[in-house]
Scaffold this active site. Structure first.
Site, PDB file in Angstrom:
ATOM      1  CE  LYS A   1       1.488   0.728   0.013  1.00  0.00           C
ATOM      2  NZ  LYS A   1       2.001  -0.603  -0.315  1.00  0.00           N
TER       3      LYS A   1
ATOM      4  CG  ASP B   1      -1.192  -5.798  -0.674  1.00  0.00           C
ATOM      5  OD1 ASP B   1      -1.377  -4.792  -1.367  1.00  0.00           O
ATOM      6  OD2 ASP B   1      -0.184  -5.976   0.030  1.00  0.00           O
TER       7      ASP B   1
ATOM      8  CD  GLN C   1       5.370  -1.801   0.370  1.00  0.00           C
ATOM      9  OE1 GLN C   1       4.230  -1.644   0.788  1.00  0.00           O
ATOM     10  NE2 GLN C   1       5.720  -1.456  -0.857  1.00  0.00           N
TER      11      GLN C   1
HETATM   12  N1  GUN Z   1       5.222  -3.422  -3.435  1.00  0.00           N
HETATM   13  C1  GUN Z   1       4.948  -2.729  -4.577  1.00  0.00           C
HETATM   14  N2  GUN Z   1       3.608  -2.606  -4.742  1.00  0.00           N
HETATM   15  C2  GUN Z   1       3.027  -3.224  -3.697  1.00  0.00           C
HETATM   16  C3  GUN Z   1       1.669  -3.416  -3.308  1.00  0.00           C
HETATM   17  O1  GUN Z   1       0.700  -3.021  -3.981  1.00  0.00           O
HETATM   18  N3  GUN Z   1       1.491  -4.104  -2.146  1.00  0.00           N
HETATM   19  C4  GUN Z   1       2.534  -4.571  -1.405  1.00  0.00           C
HETATM   20  N4  GUN Z   1       2.243  -5.248  -0.289  1.00  0.00           N
HETATM   21  N5  GUN Z   1       3.798  -4.414  -1.745  1.00  0.00           N
HETATM   22  C5  GUN Z   1       4.042  -3.731  -2.883  1.00  0.00           C
END
Ligand code: GUN
Length: 281
Positions: A49, A116, A93
């Site tokens: 990311k 998100d 995350q």
């Molecule tokens: N962990 C697995 N997928 C995601 C996601 O789309 N966003 C976040 N913040 N954590 C994750």
């Protein structure tokens, strides 16, 4: 032969339009990515990311903090980012360590920076059919379906997995696109029979090669959200790709299907946010 729904190729295709939106802003989109602890899988996702955001010229605050950070300290960090005008998007995350109540922390993110799409306000807007921020993986799956020119309207769709991150928002998006949706989970009876009825199957259960090709209707479209690491180091999805391939009309590979699209949609959500916050959205 089944069409491969290539998330890397689609991400590249969407790149130029996103770059020109970034160039039109008064200041670069600002993204804060918070990562607690040292889980290796999360570290890989977070780095991807951050790298993608850097390539697009985003301003970033990258916060990798200790796994034993207290909830109070994390909430203080979120409050700081909520008030930082250079930040358009805040991502924490998941999963979070056991001492942190994820719901409390996610609810503390300002809804207009919730890239998100996990805040109850954004989930509520989606459930009412007027989405603002939509969870990145679900948005990415819909983009793959749109690219494949699959007719979602009127289709029968089965979503396997009811997580807030993928299954639930995916079911809502498919329903908004006029599919008839069955949301399945660990207590669902006769799952293979339900899958056999489906024109579109979305697998988001986190179990390697769980969905068998023999379950699928001939000509189904299969979206595999799973990313499972095997003991031998290999990566596989939630669908048994080899047995699914001869039966389906289209399928996402793992890796290279849904995964890259999750990151791409995080970038889109952040640019959407920056445009709105700069009065351009
Ligand atoms: N962990 C697995 N997928 C995601 C996601 O789309 N966003 C976040 N913040 N954590 C994750």
């Amino acid at each position: 032969m089944a069409q491969l729904l290539d998330g890397r190729a689609l991400s590249c295709q969407l790149g130029p339009a996103l770059r020109s939106r970034v160039a039109a802003l008064h200041r670069p989109p600002g993204l804060a990515v918070i990562h607690l602890g040292d889980d290796p899988a999360s570290a890989i996702y977070v780095n991807s990311k951050r790298k993608r955001a850097a390539r697009l010229g985003f301003f970033q605050r990258s916060l990798t903090i200790s796994a034993d950070t207290t909830q109070a300290d994390l909430l203080a960090l979120v409050a700081d980012l909520n008030g930082d005008d250079a930040i358009d998007g805040i991502l924490i995350q998941l999963p979070l360590p056991a001492q942190i109540d994820a719901t409390t922390v996610l609810d503390a993110i300002r809804p207009d920076k919730d890239v998100d799409g996990f805040h109850p306000r954004n989930v509520g807007l989606l459930s009412q059919g007027r989405p603002r921020f939509v969870a990145c993986t679900a948005r990415g799956c819909m983009a793959l379906l749109a690219q494949s020119q699959v007719a979602v309207c009127g289709a029968s769709a089965v979503v396997i997995g009811r997580s807030n991150i993928v299954g639930r928002p995916m079911a809502m998006l498919l329903e908004k696109a006029n599919a008839t949706v069955t949301l399945c989970h660990s207590r669902t009876r006769d799952l293979p029979d339900l899958v056999a009825q489906a024109d579109i199957v979305v697998a988001a259960v986190g179990r390697p090669r769980f969905v068998q090709g023999s379950w699928l209707k001939q000509g189904a479209v299969v979206i595999d959200v799973g990313i499972n690491r095997l003991e031998d180091g290999g990566l596989v999805g939630d669908v048994d790709f080899a047995s699914a391939l001869p039966r389906c009309a289209a399928i996402t590979p793992v890796p290279g299907g849904v995964g890259p699209m999750t990151i791409t949609m995080l970038m889109h959500n952040t640019v959407d946010s920056a445009e709105r916050r700069q009065g351009r959205g």
